[in-house]
Design a protein around this motif. Structure first.
Motif, PDB file in Angstrom:
ATOM      1  N   THR A  95       0.839  -1.204   0.000  1.00 23.17           N
ATOM      2  CA  THR A  95       0.000   0.000   0.000  1.00 23.17           C
ATOM      3  C   THR A  95       0.877   1.257   0.000  1.00 23.17           C
ATOM      4  O   THR A  95       0.579   2.245  -0.681  1.00 23.17           O
ATOM      5  CB  THR A  95      -0.940   0.003   1.219  1.00 23.17           C
ATOM      6  OG1 THR A  95      -1.645  -1.237   1.228  1.00 23.17           O
ATOM      7  CG2 THR A  95      -1.928   1.144   1.155  1.00 23.17           C
ATOM      8  N   CYS A  96       1.987   1.203   0.729  1.00 24.41           N
ATOM      9  CA  CYS A  96       2.924   2.330   0.738  1.00 24.41           C
ATOM     10  C   CYS A  96       3.478   2.577  -0.658  1.00 24.41           C
ATOM     11  O   CYS A  96       3.583   3.724  -1.109  1.00 24.41           O
ATOM     12  CB  CYS A  96       4.065   2.052   1.716  1.00 24.41           C
ATOM     13  SG  CYS A  96       4.804   0.409   1.524  1.00 24.41           S
ATOM     14  N   GLN A 139      -0.570   6.056   4.637  1.00 29.19           N
ATOM     15  CA  GLN A 139      -1.416   5.015   4.079  1.00 29.19           C
ATOM     16  C   GLN A 139      -1.142   3.636   4.640  1.00 29.19           C
ATOM     17  O   GLN A 139      -1.908   2.708   4.378  1.00 29.19           O
ATOM     18  CB  GLN A 139      -1.226   4.965   2.549  1.00 29.19           C
ATOM     19  CG  GLN A 139      -1.660   6.216   1.823  1.00 29.19           C
ATOM     20  CD  GLN A 139      -3.164   6.409   1.858  1.00 29.19           C
ATOM     21  OE1 GLN A 139      -3.910   5.448   1.801  1.00 29.19           O
ATOM     22  NE2 GLN A 139      -3.613   7.637   1.979  1.00 29.19           N
ATOM     23  N   CYS A 140      -0.064   3.451   5.384  1.00 31.36           N
ATOM     24  CA  CYS A 140       0.334   2.120   5.828  1.00 31.36           C
ATOM     25  C   CYS A 140      -0.769   1.446   6.639  1.00 31.36           C
ATOM     26  O   CYS A 140      -1.140   1.927   7.713  1.00 31.36           O
ATOM     27  CB  CYS A 140       1.610   2.205   6.668  1.00 31.36           C
ATOM     28  SG  CYS A 140       2.132   0.605   7.292  1.00 31.36           S
ATOM     29  N   PHE A 172       6.543   5.260  11.861  1.00 35.29           N
ATOM     30  CA  PHE A 172       6.524   6.411  12.758  1.00 35.29           C
ATOM     31  C   PHE A 172       7.354   7.514  12.109  1.00 35.29           C
ATOM     32  O   PHE A 172       8.404   7.240  11.545  1.00 35.29           O
ATOM     33  CB  PHE A 172       7.163   6.056  14.104  1.00 35.29           C
ATOM     34  CG  PHE A 172       6.504   4.888  14.795  1.00 35.29           C
ATOM     35  CD1 PHE A 172       6.790   3.593  14.402  1.00 35.29           C
ATOM     36  CD2 PHE A 172       5.612   5.085  15.837  1.00 35.29           C
ATOM     37  CE1 PHE A 172       6.186   2.507  15.029  1.00 35.29           C
ATOM     38  CE2 PHE A 172       5.006   4.009  16.464  1.00 35.29           C
ATOM     39  CZ  PHE A 172       5.286   2.719  16.065  1.00 35.29           C
ATOM     40  N   VAL A 173       6.884   8.748  12.189  1.00 34.37           N
ATOM     41  CA  VAL A 173       7.618   9.858  11.574  1.00 34.37           C
ATOM     42  C   VAL A 173       7.764  10.993  12.575  1.00 34.37           C
ATOM     43  O   VAL A 173       6.791  11.352  13.248  1.00 34.37           O
ATOM     44  CB  VAL A 173       6.883  10.387  10.319  1.00 34.37           C
ATOM     45  CG1 VAL A 173       7.730  11.439   9.612  1.00 34.37           C
ATOM     46  CG2 VAL A 173       6.547   9.258   9.362  1.00 34.37           C
ATOM     47  N   GLY A 174       8.961  11.534  12.692  1.00 32.23           N
ATOM     48  CA  GLY A 174       9.144  12.672  13.584  1.00 32.23           C
ATOM     49  C   GLY A 174      10.581  13.149  13.581  1.00 32.23           C
ATOM     50  O   GLY A 174      11.444  12.545  12.931  1.00 32.23           O
ATOM     51  N   PHE A 175      10.817  14.232  14.311  1.00 30.68           N
ATOM     52  CA  PHE A 175      12.170  14.769  14.411  1.00 30.68           C
ATOM     53  C   PHE A 175      12.951  13.980  15.461  1.00 30.68           C
ATOM     54  O   PHE A 175      12.431  13.707  16.549  1.00 30.68           O
ATOM     55  CB  PHE A 175      12.137  16.252  14.782  1.00 30.68           C
ATOM     56  CG  PHE A 175      11.679  17.124  13.641  1.00 30.68           C
ATOM     57  CD1 PHE A 175      12.580  17.573  12.698  1.00 30.68           C
ATOM     58  CD2 PHE A 175      10.336  17.478  13.512  1.00 30.68           C
ATOM     59  CE1 PHE A 175      12.158  18.362  11.635  1.00 30.68           C
ATOM     60  CE2 PHE A 175       9.905  18.259  12.455  1.00 30.68           C
ATOM     61  CZ  PHE A 175      10.816  18.705  11.510  1.00 30.68           C
TER      62      PHE A 175
END
Lengths: 414, 373
Positions: B20-21, B217-218, B224-227
């Motif tokens: 899907t990604c 979309q996963c 996980f996304v971040g600084f």
């Protein structure tokens, strides 16, 4: 009709002037540009009648080995490259100058279609933006700080697009994402094809390789074309440019320095993997001035190469590679000099030995070889300063070193 | 080094290889304009040849002395795989009564390789000790990028504000040394524009506070996304607090910023009679050490200990994070961060709030980094 006769007369005069020169063989590194009446810059072609009166000179192009790039296959394919001879002729008039260059290439390589590892043949012509002192021409590798050059380049790329070139967003989607079928789809594809560009000719301004920036504002008026002769296995390229335009004014000189580069796509040539010539003097026949430049670029080194060799090997070889046998401690420390005699002028070599600060070769990306600096960089101003100390100061030693360095070059392909 | 670094963590225990990604990325960025063959995001089966074929053997990256290594540029047919078309037009006019319908529906080229050519093959013998897991890959937006270092035109830059690595298409001349320089082969040549292109970490989305399309979309919520410097963020906690998220092939020396939670949950091996061999490890630790380094042993220990703790006490911050309850906790992005930079610069351009180098040429600045201890 009048113009044609006039041009014929002028061409005849120019030929006569050339024939007067004392030596029977033309001097090395000298192109005599004949005056012609009309140069069609935009549509310059190898078949133009302007080339009929032009004299041909030989220009030798040496493999670029100052820095080594990181494509394993390209490095293997170009390991033992020899120099190539190109036949160059030039014509000029009051507002424009044009060159024709012919070189041998056994394979015609065109970048065409959906490929990731195919490279085109190509050629480029370089002129300084200004050059008041013939001993201080820009660095041959696309200029140097404070000594900019103009580069005109064309490559055998069949069709390419500029991203968002025309701001035409609606034709940037995949054909499958349109709701078109049959003839509608064909029309769509045709429209997309029309956005493609057929010639890959570009003008750049540069103060050293890495800094080369495309001139996109149309201030540089030039035209280029390259044609392959399959029978003789040669490329012929032509380039014409205005003598005076936004960046440079070459119209005031009686002789101008020019250099050429060629790329062999079959050997994965592109970017730094190429052959290039030294600065070559172009004498504008019938125009006064420029004698100092011609003298500078055609003179042989004065020193004793043998004495120079001993000095250079003792003083330079730990940082600079001189030949396959004389390798520097690291390939990433300083410019490799094994073809320096091919593409450098005597004056450049002398200047760099005496005053290394005058031209700092841009070298590798600062992140590629961190343990070897090559040059110092002021992080705030971006100014490069050399790490090489001045090596010699007396003229005798410098002349000897230059005479030796001029012998460092690949042999010429038969 | 950029001032801040955006990073992604992918939990390999939860990746089901649904692509899907891949599709999210493809429809967003790469289904057009010469990018058709590119997968800025792909999910490959490990062990396997990967995409492009055998990418781990194609060179690039840095040696122990910090020198950029030579690399190879993959071939589009043999190593990436060309997206073929089917004969849709023929289908519309095909007479199914007279001919075999199979003949009508065929590819317009004979492919020999493509992404996921060896999907789900893995290694070992079924059923006793076969194994594989999925390895989703995007550009690692490295702290010391091989692509950037290889470019002789200074056409690749790393943004100070978030460490995103981008190609300046104005400067790029399509030399392709970047492809040789990237050990992950995550930068591609676009033959239509004759320039290189790569994953842009969906920076236009990120600048608006949205995660990259692949992460959003996963379906398994593995990303996980971040600084990295955001100590409250789950990315920081997984990478620095629990040290369970590890970079891929950090031995290439590029300091990648996409981190992986190694697979821990493979079934045990079977003996000749089909009985479970207690305590056996189906995914060889040697393989995981190759991918994620020696610290993978500690990471797996931590993961198993926290799992036990959660089973016994019902409490584990790490396990709660990996269950991935809420997108707002998984994606710690901050639209205001970018907007404030834009405001400070008096920049009102909503499409390029922090940096217009994607369209305008500038020299690459030196990047200073400290090697991992």
């Amino acid at each position: 009709m009048k113009t044609i006769i006039k041009s014929l007369i002028i061409a005849g005069l120019a030929t006569a002037t050339y024939a007067k020169s004392p030596a029977s063989a033309p001097a090395e590194n000298l192109i005599n540009a004949q005056r012609v009446s009309n140069i069609n810059i935009a549509n310059i072609s190898p078949n133009d009648s302007i080339w009929r009166s032009a004299k041909t000179a030989s220009v030798i192009l040496y493999p670029q080995t100052t820095i080594k790039l990181n494509d394993a296959k390209a490095n293997a394919a170009n390991k033992d490259n020899k120099a190539k001879v190109a036949k160059v002729s030039a014509v000029y008039n009051n507002s424009a100058i044009a060159f024709k260059i012919t070189w041998k290439d056994d394979t015609q390589s065109v970048q065409n279609g959906y490929k990731s590892d195919v490279y085109p043949d190509g050629f480029a012509m370089q002129v300084p933006v200004s050059f008041n002192d013939p001993k201080k021409l820009p660095y041959i590798g696309m200029g140097s700080e404070g000594r900019p050059v103009l580069v005109h380049l064309t490559k055998a790329v069949s069709l390419h697009y500029e991203p968002n070139g025309n701001g035409d967003i609606e034709h940037q989607i995949n054909p499958h994402n349109t709701n078109a079928f049959g003839s509608d789809l064909k029309n769509y594809d045709d429209k997309v094809n029309k956005l493609g560009k057929q010639t890959y000719s570009r003008a750049f301004i540069s103060e050293g390789f890495r800094s080369m920036t495309e001139i996109k504002d149309g201030s540089d008026t030039f035209g280029m074309k390259m044609v392959y002769d399959a029978k003789n296995k040669t490329w012929t390229g032509v380039v014409a440019k205005k003598l005076r335009d936004g960046e440079a004014d070459l119209s005031k000189y009686g002789a101008i320095p020019v250099s050429f580069a060629i790329w062999d796509g079959d050997k994965l040539n592109r970017g730094g993997v190429k052959r290039l010539s030294s600065w070559v003097a172009v004498k504008l026949q019938g125009k006064a001035g420029g004698d100092a430049l011609v003298k500078e670029l055609t003179s042989k080194p004065k020193g004793d190469a043998k004495a120079g060799q001993a000095q250079v090997e003792a003083m330079c070889a730990s940082c600079h590679t001189l030949s396959a046998a004389k390798q520097a401690t690291s390939a990433y420390m300083a410019p490799n000099l094994n073809n320096i005699g091919g593409y450098s002028t005597n004056a450049y070599l002398a200047e760099s030995i005496k005053d290394p600060e005058a031209v700092v070769v841009p070298g590798y990306n600062r992140n590629a070889h961190k343990s070897l600096a090559w040059y110092n960089l002021d992080a705030k101003t971006g100014k490069r300063t050399t790490i090489m100390p001045p090596m010699m100061s007396d003229d005798k030693s410098i002349n000897d070193a230059v005479a030796y360095l001029k012998t460092l070059k690949a042999e010429v392909e038969k | 080094m950029s001032k801040r670094q955006l990073a992604m963590v992918m939990d390999l225990n939860k990746c089901i290889g649904c692509q899907t990604c891949t599709v999210a990325c493809k429809t967003q960025w790469t289904n057009r304009n010469g990018r058709e063959y590119m997968y800025w995001n792909n999910v490959e089966t490990y062990p396997g040849e990967g995409y492009p074929k055998k990418w781990m053997d194609l060179g690039g990256g840095f040696d122990a002395a910090g020198d950029l290594k030579e690399g190879v540029i993959p071939n589009i047919e043999a190593d990436y795989g060309v997206p073929w078309d089917f004969s849709y037009d023929e289908l519309a006019t095909f007479n199914f009564r007279e001919h075999n319908p199979v003949a009508a529906f065929h590819a317009d080229s004979t492919p020999t390789w493509g992404p996921n050519w060896d999907e789900d093959e893995g290694a070992g013998n079924f059923p006793s000790d076969n194994y594989f897991f999925y390895l989703p890959r995007i550009c690692n937006h490295c702290t010391n990028p091989g692509c950037l270092s290889a470019c002789p035109r200074d056409a690749i830059f790393k943004r100070d504000q978030d460490g995103v690595v981008l190609v300046d298409l104005d400067r790029c001349q399509g030399y392709r040394y970047c492809i040789a320089g990237c050990p992950y082969k995550k930068i591609y040549f676009n033959p239509k524009i004759s320039k290189s292109e790569k994953c842009i970490l969906c920076f236009p989305r990120i600048e608006q506070g949205l995660p990259p399309a692949c992460a959003q979309q996963c379906v398994g919520r593995i990303r996980f996304v971040g600084f990295l410097d955001d100590e409250e963020g789950q990315v920081h906690k997984l990478v620095h607090k629990y040290k369970v998220a590890l970079p891929l092939r950090s031995d290439y020396g590029t300091q990648p910023n996409i981190y992986y939670i190694p697979p821990t949950e493979a079934p045990a091996k079977f003996d000749a009679e089909g009985k479970i061999i207690e305590g056996s490890q189906r995914v060889p630790m040697k393989e995981l050490e190759t991918l994620f380094g020696k610290s993978v042993n500690d990471a797996i220990k931590t993961l198993k200990a926290e799992k036990d703790k959660r089973t016994k006490t019902g409490e584990s911050e790490l396990m709660d994070m990996l269950i991935a309850y809420h997108h707002q906790d998984m994606f710690r992005l901050d639209a205001n961060y970018y907007q404030d930079i834009a405001k400070a610069k008096n920049n009102t351009n909503p499409l390029a709030p922090i940096d217009n180098r994607y369209a305008k040429g500038k020299f690459t600045k030196e990047i200073n980094f400290k090697a991992n201890a």
